[in-house]
Design an enzyme around this catalytic site. Structure first.
Site, short mmCIF file in Angstrom:
data_model
loop_
_atom_site.label_atom_id
_atom_site.label_comp_id
_atom_site.label_asym_id
_atom_site.label_seq_id
_atom_site.Cartn_x
_atom_site.Cartn_y
_atom_site.Cartn_z
N ARG A 187 -12.86 -4.52 -6.51
CA ARG A 187 -12.51 -5.12 -5.23
C ARG A 187 -13.76 -5.39 -4.41
NH1 ARG A 187 -8.50 -2.53 -0.89
NH2 ARG A 187 -10.37 -1.28 -0.60
N PHE A 213 0.87 -1.17 0.00
CA PHE A 213 0.00 0.00 0.00
C PHE A 213 0.92 1.23 0.00
CE2 PHE A 213 -2.59 3.32 1.86
CZ PHE A 213 -3.81 3.13 1.22
N TYR A 238 -10.48 0.81 11.04
CA TYR A 238 -11.73 1.22 10.39
C TYR A 238 -12.21 0.24 9.32
CZ TYR A 238 -7.95 3.43 7.65
OH TYR A 238 -6.79 3.67 6.98
N LYS A 239 -11.45 -0.85 9.11
CA LYS A 239 -11.88 -1.85 8.12
C LYS A 239 -12.65 -2.97 8.83
CE LYS A 239 -7.72 -0.90 5.35
NZ LYS A 239 -8.21 -0.01 4.29
N ASP A 286 2.19 -4.99 8.46
CA ASP A 286 1.03 -4.11 8.32
C ASP A 286 -0.21 -5.01 8.24
OD1 ASP A 286 -1.12 -2.62 7.33
OD2 ASP A 286 0.16 -1.27 6.19
C1 LIG Z 1 -2.32 -1.84 3.95
C2 LIG Z 1 -2.63 -0.42 4.34
N1 LIG Z 1 -1.72 0.29 5.04
C3 LIG Z 1 -1.97 1.57 5.40
C4 LIG Z 1 -3.14 2.19 5.07
C5 LIG Z 1 -3.38 3.66 5.39
O1 LIG Z 1 -3.46 3.86 6.71
P1 LIG Z 1 -3.79 5.29 7.37
O2 LIG Z 1 -4.61 6.05 6.40
O3 LIG Z 1 -4.53 4.87 8.60
O4 LIG Z 1 -2.52 5.93 7.68
C6 LIG Z 1 -4.13 1.48 4.39
C7 LIG Z 1 -5.42 2.12 4.07
O5 LIG Z 1 -6.28 1.63 3.43
C8 LIG Z 1 -3.86 0.14 4.01
O6 LIG Z 1 -4.75 -0.54 3.30
#
Ligand SMILES: Cc1ncc(COP(=O)(O)O)c(C=O)c1O
Length: 396
Positions: free
Chosen positions: A369, A126, A220-221, A195
Site C-alpha cells: 500500500r 475496515f 492521524y492520517k 467513515d
Molecule cells: C477506515 C477506517 N476506519 C476506522 C479505523 C480505526 O479507527 P480508530 O483506531 O481511530 O478507532 C481505521 C484505521 O486505520 C480506518 O482505516
C-alpha cells in the site's frame, strides 16, 4: 521526456510544493504512509512545549477556561469542517473512530424508528467498523446485513435503518460513490453513516452538499494530527435535536457543571461528546491543522490524482509486466489517494523497500500500500519509489 525529468517538471509546476517545508521529513526517505500516520507538521512541537510548560505546568486547572481547553472539541471540529464540506457547528472532535462509529450507528438506529430492523454494512469495511456494527446490531435488536459495496444501493430498502460505508476502501484505495449511496439511502427512507478515515484531508467530501446524515473519521492520517489523535463525529444540523447518543457522558450534558443526576442532552455538536477530552492530543491536532490555512481541498485532490497517475505510469515503465497487479481503480472517480499493488510476496517486498528508504505499508495477505499525501509528497518521491520498487522486484 524521461521520467526523472518529467518528475522535475511536475514538481516545478506544483502549487502545493511550498507546503512540504511545513513538515518534518528526511531527505533520504520517501514517506508514502501518510494514509496510516501523517508526518509531523512543524507547527506542533513548539505548540506542545507551550501547552505542557505553560498551560498545564503553570496555569493548571485555569486552562480549562483560560486556554480554551473545554471548548476545544467543537472549536477543532469547526476547523476540520471546511475540509469535509461542512458548515460550522456540526462536527465534534474526540474519542477514537471506533467509538464514534458506535455513537453514530446506535444514534442512527434510534432515529430511524422501530420498524426498520436492519443495519447494512459494506462487506469490505475496515474491520473495526464491522465489529462495532455487529455489536450495535446485537444491542439494538437489529439484523446485520453485509453487502459488497457495488451492491449497496440495491440492498437498501424499507427495512434498512442505517448503512455504514467507508468512503475510501483502506485496502484497495477504491473511492465509493458518496452522493449516489446517500441519495439511495434517503430514497429508501434510511440514514447513512460514512467513515471518512481515508478521505478527510485527501479529497473533497461535500458532507453538507450531499445531505450526508452522519460521518466519522480519524485525524492521524491525511490530517496529520499525530499517533492516536482524536477522531471526529459529524451529525447534520437538522438531525442534531433527534440524536440520542448511546454514550451520554457528562461532557454532552446541557449543563455539565450543574452535576445533575438527571441527563439532559446539550444542543448541537457537543451532544456527541462523552467524557473529558484528551487535551494534549487534541491540541497537537489543532496545531497540525494550521498547515491547511489557505489550502483549497480541490487543489489537494488535483495533486493527489496527478501523483497516483504518475506513480502508476512509473510502475508501468519500470516494473516488467505481470510482476505486480494494481487493485486500485484506474478511473479517477473511483480512486482515493493511495495505490495498492498486489504481489504474493508483498510482505517481504515492503520490508526491502523500507530498508531502502521507501516507506509504504503491507496489508494481509498480499497488498503493498502506497499513500500519497499531496501536502508533502513530491513527484520526485513518486519516481524514486517506483524505481526502487522495480529494483527490489528484479532481485526476487
Ligand atoms: C477506515 C477506517 N476506519 C476506522 C479505523 C480505526 O479507527 P480508530 O483506531 O481511530 O478507532 C481505521 C484505521 O486505520 C480506518 O482505516
Amino acid at each position: 521526456m524521461n521520467l526523472p525529468e518529467k518528475a522535475r517538471k511536475l514538481d516545478e509546476a506544483d502549487e502545493l510544493r511550498g507546503k512540504r517545508a511545513a513538515f518534518v521529513l528526511d531527505d533520504d526517505t520517501v514517506y508514502l504512509d501518510g494514509n496510516s500516520l501523517g508526518a509531523l507538521p512543524t507547527t506542533v512541537p513548539g505548540r506542545m512545549a507551550d501547552v505542557v510548560a505553560r498551560e498545564w505546568g503553570r496555569l493548571r486547572i485555569r486552562s480549562w477556561t483560560e486556554s480554551g481547553w473545554w471548548t476545544a472539541p467543537e472549536r477543532i471540529g469547526d476547523r476540520i469542517a471546511p475540509l469535509v464540506g461542512a458548515a460550522p457547528g456540526q462536527i465534534v472532535v474526540g474519542d477514537s473512530t471506533s467509538v464514534n462509529v458506535f455513537k453514530a450507528l446506535v444514534g442512527a438506529v434510534r432515529m430511524a424508528g422501530a420498524e426498520r430492523d436492519e443495519i447494512v454494512v459494506d462487506a469490505t469495511t475496515f474491520p473495526t467498523d464491522g465489529y462495532i456494527a455487529e455489536s450495535a446490531a446485537r444491542m439494538t435488536g437489529r439484523r446485520l446485513v453485509a453487502v459488497e459495496p457495488r451492491e449497496l444501493r440495491s440492498a437498501l430498502g424499507p427495512r434498512t435503518a442505517v448503512a455504514l460505508v467507508n468512503h475510501v476502501d483502506y485496502r484497495s484505495g477504491r473511492l465509493h460513490d458518496l452522493p449516489g449511496v446517500t441519495a439511495s439511502a434517503h430514497a429508501a427512507g434510511a440514514l447513512v453513516v460514512w467513515d471518512l478515515c481515508h478521505s478527510a484531508g485527501a479529497l473533497p467530501v461535500g458532507l453538507d452538499a450531499h445531505g450526508v446524515d452522519l460521518a466519522v473519521g480519524c485525524t492521524y492520517k491525511y490530517l496529520n494530527g499525530g499517533p492516536g489523535s482524536p477522531a471526529f463525529l459529524y451529525v447534520r444540523r437538522d438531525l442534531q435535536a433527534g440524536f440520542d447518543s448511546p454514550l451520554p457522558g457528562w461532557n454532552s450534558h446541557r449543563d455539565p457543571f450543574g452535576m445533575s443526576p438527571r441527563y439532559e442532552a446539550a444542543d448541537g455538536a457537543p451532544r456527541g461528546r462523552v467524557g473529558t477530552p484528551d487535551i494534549l492530543s487534541m491540541l497537537a491536532l489543532e496545531a497540525a491543522l494550521e498547515v491547511w490555512d489557505e489550502v483549497p481541498i480541490e487543489a489537494v485532490r488535483d495533486k493527489s490524482l496527478a501523483l497516483t497517475d504518475f506513480f502508476l505510469e512509473c510502475v508501468a515503465a519500470y516494473v516488467p509486466a505481470g510482476r505486480v497487479e494494481s487493485i486500485t481503480p484506474a478511473r479517477h472517480e473511483e480512486r482515493g489517494s493511495q495505490v495498492a499493488l498486489r504481489r504474493a510476496d508483498a510482505g517481504e517486498v515492503m520490508g526491502s523497500l523500507i530498508a531502502r528508504g521507501v516507506v509504504g505499508d503491507f496489508r494481509q495477505p498480499d497488498v503493498l500500500r502506497f499513500g500519497f499525501t499531496p501536502l508533502y509528497v513530491s513527484f520526485a518521491d513518486v519516481e524514486r519509489a517506483a524505481r526502487v520498487l522495480a529494483e527490489v522486484i528484479s532481485t526476487r
